[in-house]
Design a protein around this motif. Structure first.
Motif: not given
Length: 362
Positions: A291-300, A302-310
């Motif tokens: 399972v890929p992730v669309d968004i990553i939240c860290t303490p510092t 927020v990253i939107f990955t725009n993942t190409p992985i199905p």
């Protein structure tokens, strides 16, 4: 940034959940104060010497023994980690197709221990690491537009996502969470209306989910608006993710797909420490059920990955070993149901050695 002994003593007495060893991780006063704002001011730590047993009635009237449940959970979790360590050792060779995953996992686990950026439980190896400032990552997650719009959020049961579970309930949303390793069957639903101010914190723990949650089955008509999963390592450029190696996040995702509770558009979010971000997860070596992730939240950040992985379309029975199937009752029920409805026997995957699953005791 350095603190004097009196300062550390003062901080620790006011914020008992604060680990003094973690104070050196904060590079500025503002970041440290921001972290303090996420900690409860009053907290009574458990007394290890106590032998008191708390028994309460669950919603179905059955007496629930808190101490027995927690003791059994901890015992079987320890056995599971031992077995996972043995499995990792056996798979950590160049000929094994999953060996590269263990190389990355062990590197991240070792780094987190070396930098002392993990909280209890320690060591972090063979766990979803309970990273320092997980509450800050949870706060960033709670400020996402997809979280604000969600009515039902599925959150993994691991320690670093406890604050996410709390914020979900505290926001008046429905919380869908599995029992650890699907040990008691399937998912449970919790709602703030089912809880009191004195029980909402406990409801965010494994014991609390078992005690206060409403178990659901495969026939439950439910729509999940957001999925939150824990990770050991994640690539911010591709959204590729590694868990601790047991595959339960993938199974949970597959079952929700089967139920029609989620689809490709359902956002998948993970919360991790910045040191868990990696850039060497080979996308071409991922399996179809990863399972890929669309968004990553860290303490510092927020990253939107725009993942190409199905994303997985369901459960891939040809990847599911007979051993894992035998451990998870809900999967056996689902397989039997599909075989009855279709009149065809489903395939099974290759054999493997698995850690034991826990059984709920009351």
């Amino acid at each position: 940034m350095a603190f004097t002994s009196p300062q550390i003593s003062s901080f620790s007495s006011t914020f008992p959940l604060l680990n003094p060893r973690n104070l050196s991780q904060f590079s500025s006063i503002s970041l440290f104060l921001l972290y303090l704002s996420t900690l409860p001011i009053t907290h009574t730590p458990p007394k290890l010497e106590t032998t008191t047993t708390t028994c309460r009635a669950t919603q179905d009237g059955v007496v629930f023994d808190d101490a027995a449940y927690e003791a059994e959970r901890l015992r079987l979790d320890a056995k599971a980690r031992e077995s996972m360590a043995e499995q990792a050792s056996n798979e950590n060779d160049d000929d094994d197709p999953k060996a590269w995953k263990w190389v990355i996992r062990n590197r991240v686990w070792d780094l987190m221990e070396a930098l002392n950026i993990a909280q209890f439980p320690r060591p972090v190896h063979h766990r979803i690491p309970n990273f320092v400032a997980a509450n800050l990552a949870a706060r960033n997650l709670s400020e996402l537009e997809v979280f604000g719009a969600a009515k039902c959020v599925k959150v993994n049961p691991d320690s670093p996502q406890k604050q996410v579970r709390f914020l979900t309930l505290n926001s008046g949303k429905r919380l869908l969470t599995p029992q650890p390793r699907l040990r008691t069957g399937f998912f449970s639903i919790l709602e703030s209306t089912m809880l009191s101010p004195s029980t909402i914190n406990e409801a965010c723990t494994s014991v609390g989910v078992a005690k206060y949650g409403r178990p659901i089955g495969l026939e439950e008509n439910i729509k999940v608006d957001l999925i939150v999963i824990g990770s050991v390592a994640v690539d911010p450029k591709t959204g590729a993710r590694l868990g601790k190696g047991e595959g339960f996040a993938e199974l949970e995702y597959g079952m929700l797909r089967y139920m029609g509770a989620i689809d490709d558009s359902t956002p998948v979010v993970t919360s991790v420490h910045d040191q868990q971000l990696v850039d060497d997860i080979p996308v071409d070596k991922l399996l179809i059920h990863d399972v890929p992730v669309d968004i990553i939240c860290t303490p510092t950040q927020v990253i939107f990955t725009n993942t190409p992985i199905p994303k997985p379309k369901g459960i891939y029975w040809d990847k599911l070993s007979p051993e894992k199937l035998s451990q998870i009752r809900i999967l056996r029920q689902l397989k039997s149901k599909i075989e009855r409805e279709t009149g065809h026997k489903l395939p099974s995957g290759p054999s493997e050695k698995l850690p034991p699953t826990a059984r709920r005791k009351r």
